[in-house]
Design a protein around this motif. Structure first.
Motif, PDB file in Angstrom:
ATOM      1  N   LEU A  95       1.049  -1.405  -0.384  1.00 51.55           N
ATOM      2  CA  LEU A  95       0.432  -0.078  -0.191  1.00 51.55           C
ATOM      3  C   LEU A  95       0.810   1.133   0.195  1.00 51.55           C
ATOM      4  N   ILE A  96       2.271   1.398   0.773  1.00 46.66           N
ATOM      5  CA  ILE A  96       2.658   2.454   0.544  1.00 46.66           C
ATOM      6  C   ILE A  96       3.113   2.881  -0.471  1.00 46.66           C
ATOM      7  N   TYR A  97       4.017   1.972  -1.192  1.00 47.47           N
ATOM      8  CA  TYR A  97       4.728   1.757  -2.248  1.00 47.47           C
ATOM      9  C   TYR A  97       3.608   2.237  -3.806  1.00 47.47           C
ATOM     10  N   THR A  98       2.901   1.457  -3.653  1.00 48.50           N
ATOM     11  CA  THR A  98       2.163   2.034  -4.808  1.00 48.50           C
ATOM     12  C   THR A  98       1.473   3.328  -4.367  1.00 48.50           C
ATOM     13  N   LEU A  99       1.056   4.181  -3.127  1.00 45.82           N
ATOM     14  CA  LEU A  99       1.246   5.225  -2.602  1.00 45.82           C
ATOM     15  C   LEU A  99       1.911   6.702  -3.257  1.00 45.82           C
ATOM     16  N   PHE A 100       2.901   6.043  -2.459  1.00 50.21           N
ATOM     17  CA  PHE A 100       3.884   6.793  -2.481  1.00 50.21           C
ATOM     18  C   PHE A 100       5.213   6.927  -3.396  1.00 50.21           C
ATOM     19  N   PHE A 101       5.737   5.742  -3.620  1.00 52.46           N
ATOM     20  CA  PHE A 101       6.213   5.552  -4.650  1.00 52.46           C
ATOM     21  C   PHE A 101       6.610   5.556  -5.662  1.00 52.46           C
ATOM     22  N   LYS A 102       5.067   4.710  -6.683  1.00 55.60           N
ATOM     23  CA  LYS A 102       4.716   4.704  -8.101  1.00 55.60           C
ATOM     24  C   LYS A 102       3.531   6.239  -7.804  1.00 55.60           C
ATOM     25  N   GLY A 103       3.127   6.794  -6.991  1.00 58.01           N
ATOM     26  CA  GLY A 103       2.383   8.089  -7.645  1.00 58.01           C
ATOM     27  C   GLY A 103       0.923   7.282  -7.094  1.00 58.01           C
ATOM     28  N   LYS A 104       0.299   6.703  -7.560  1.00 60.33           N
ATOM     29  CA  LYS A 104      -0.875   6.063  -7.558  1.00 60.33           C
ATOM     30  C   LYS A 104      -1.560   6.480  -6.353  1.00 60.33           C
ATOM     31  N   SER A 105      -2.448   7.234  -7.054  1.00 58.62           N
ATOM     32  CA  SER A 105      -3.582   7.812  -6.501  1.00 58.62           C
ATOM     33  C   SER A 105      -4.811   6.999  -5.096  1.00 58.62           C
ATOM     34  N   GLU A 106      -5.462   7.511  -4.707  1.00 60.96           N
ATOM     35  CA  GLU A 106      -6.089   6.862  -3.101  1.00 60.96           C
ATOM     36  C   GLU A 106      -7.046   5.964  -4.182  1.00 60.96           C
ATOM     37  N   LYS A 117     -12.962   3.920  -1.062  1.00 65.06           N
ATOM     38  CA  LYS A 117     -11.894   4.465  -0.665  1.00 65.06           C
ATOM     39  C   LYS A 117     -11.556   5.276   0.970  1.00 65.06           C
ATOM     40  N   THR A 118     -12.877   4.476   1.675  1.00 58.59           N
ATOM     41  CA  THR A 118     -12.942   5.289   2.880  1.00 58.59           C
ATOM     42  C   THR A 118     -11.997   4.362   4.468  1.00 58.59           C
ATOM     43  N   THR A 119     -12.323   3.117   3.868  1.00 60.24           N
ATOM     44  CA  THR A 119     -11.306   1.677   4.531  1.00 60.24           C
ATOM     45  C   THR A 119      -9.725   1.511   3.760  1.00 60.24           C
ATOM     46  N   LEU A 120      -9.573   2.294   2.401  1.00 59.90           N
ATOM     47  CA  LEU A 120      -7.947   2.691   2.073  1.00 59.90           C
ATOM     48  C   LEU A 120      -7.325   3.738   2.561  1.00 59.90           C
ATOM     49  N   HIS A 121      -8.302   4.738   3.163  1.00 63.77           N
ATOM     50  CA  HIS A 121      -7.770   5.397   3.593  1.00 63.77           C
ATOM     51  C   HIS A 121      -7.265   5.598   5.283  1.00 63.77           C
ATOM     52  N   ASP A 122      -8.444   4.631   5.463  1.00 66.14           N
ATOM     53  CA  ASP A 122      -8.193   4.510   6.984  1.00 66.14           C
ATOM     54  C   ASP A 122      -6.671   3.266   6.866  1.00 66.14           C
ATOM     55  N   ARG A 123      -6.872   2.801   6.137  1.00 60.03           N
ATOM     56  CA  ARG A 123      -5.563   2.310   6.871  1.00 60.03           C
ATOM     57  C   ARG A 123      -4.184   2.482   6.022  1.00 60.03           C
ATOM     58  N   LYS A 124      -3.986   3.942   5.106  1.00 56.29           N
ATOM     59  CA  LYS A 124      -3.456   4.650   4.731  1.00 56.29           C
ATOM     60  C   LYS A 124      -2.558   5.180   6.496  1.00 56.29           C
ATOM     61  N   THR A 125      -3.877   5.485   6.764  1.00 58.13           N
ATOM     62  CA  THR A 125      -3.561   6.491   7.880  1.00 58.13           C
ATOM     63  C   THR A 125      -2.542   5.935   9.517  1.00 58.13           C
ATOM     64  N   LYS A 126      -3.074   4.423   9.041  1.00 57.97           N
ATOM     65  CA  LYS A 126      -3.320   3.501  10.423  1.00 57.97           C
ATOM     66  C   LYS A 126      -1.142   3.818   9.941  1.00 57.97           C
ATOM     67  N   ILE A 127      -1.674   3.054   9.214  1.00 52.87           N
ATOM     68  CA  ILE A 127       0.295   2.049   8.276  1.00 52.87           C
ATOM     69  C   ILE A 127       0.937   3.844   8.362  1.00 52.87           C
ATOM     70  N   LEU A 128       0.731   4.524   8.434  1.00 53.35           N
ATOM     71  CA  LEU A 128       1.454   6.316   8.712  1.00 53.35           C
ATOM     72  C   LEU A 128       2.065   6.398  10.361  1.00 53.35           C
ATOM     73  N   VAL A 129       0.858   5.888  11.282  1.00 53.58           N
ATOM     74  CA  VAL A 129       0.817   6.883  12.537  1.00 53.58           C
ATOM     75  C   VAL A 129       2.370   4.603  12.939  1.00 53.58           C
ATOM     76  N   LYS A 130       1.717   4.212  12.734  1.00 52.89           N
ATOM     77  CA  LYS A 130       3.050   3.017  12.387  1.00 52.89           C
ATOM     78  C   LYS A 130       4.102   3.305  12.081  1.00 52.89           C
ATOM     79  N   LEU A 131       4.041   3.863  11.278  1.00 57.32           N
ATOM     80  CA  LEU A 131       5.899   4.303  10.952  1.00 57.32           C
ATOM     81  C   LEU A 131       6.493   5.128  11.521  1.00 57.32           C
ATOM     82  N   LYS A 132       5.179   6.349  11.746  1.00 57.27           N
ATOM     83  CA  LYS A 132       5.424   8.003  12.822  1.00 57.27           C
ATOM     84  C   LYS A 132       6.355   6.599  14.275  1.00 57.27           C
ATOM     85  N   LYS A 133       5.578   5.912  14.629  1.00 56.04           N
ATOM     86  CA  LYS A 133       6.320   5.467  15.768  1.00 56.04           C
ATOM     87  C   LYS A 133       7.711   4.303  16.331  1.00 56.04           C
TER      88      LYS A 133
END
Length: 137
Positions: A95-106, A117-133
């Protein structure tokens, strides 16, 4: 047995013989011009705008070049981010690779994965929080 090289420049579709010094100076200026064009495209600058505003081109160039410290910090951050991304699950990395490195939109990724879309957005948000931690430890 060293052969004499002949240096020519193409001007108005004709080859004009020049000295080695003229040849080198000409192409040095061409390379500099090409570099400035690429730099202005990246920073949305034009030579004419700078001239009108009285901005020195040399000053702008010095401001846009990364310092050695900045390069080291950036390299360290990228290294830490790489390690953090490797700690994610395969699905999270995809998910992170596709959104941030390949430049695909949600929206594009939602269509590919056939999820809301909301499911994907929630997953992305949780992953970014996990990365931040992970990065804060």
């Amino acid at each position: 047995m060293q052969e004499d090289k002949t240096y020519t420049l193409l001007i108005n579709k004709k080859r004009i013989p020049v000295t080695e010094e003229v040849y080198k100076a000409y192409y040095q200026l061409k390379e500099r011009e090409s570099y400035l064009d690429k730099l202005s495209e990246r920073n949305n600058l034009s030579f004419e705008e700078c001239e009108e505003k009285g901005i020195q081109i040399d000053y702008l160039l010095s401001q846009t070049q990364e310092s050695a410290e900045d390069k080291l910090i950036k390299a360290e951050m990228l290294s830490r981010l790489t390690v953090a991304v490797e700690m994610l699950t395969e699905q999270e990395r995809l998910l992170i690779y596709t959104l941030f490195f390949k430049g695909k939109s949600e929206r594009e990724l939602c269509a590919m994965l056939e999820i809301a879309k909301t499911t994907l957005h929630d997953r992305k948000t949780k992953i970014l929080v996990k990365l931040k931690k992970i990065l804060q430890t």
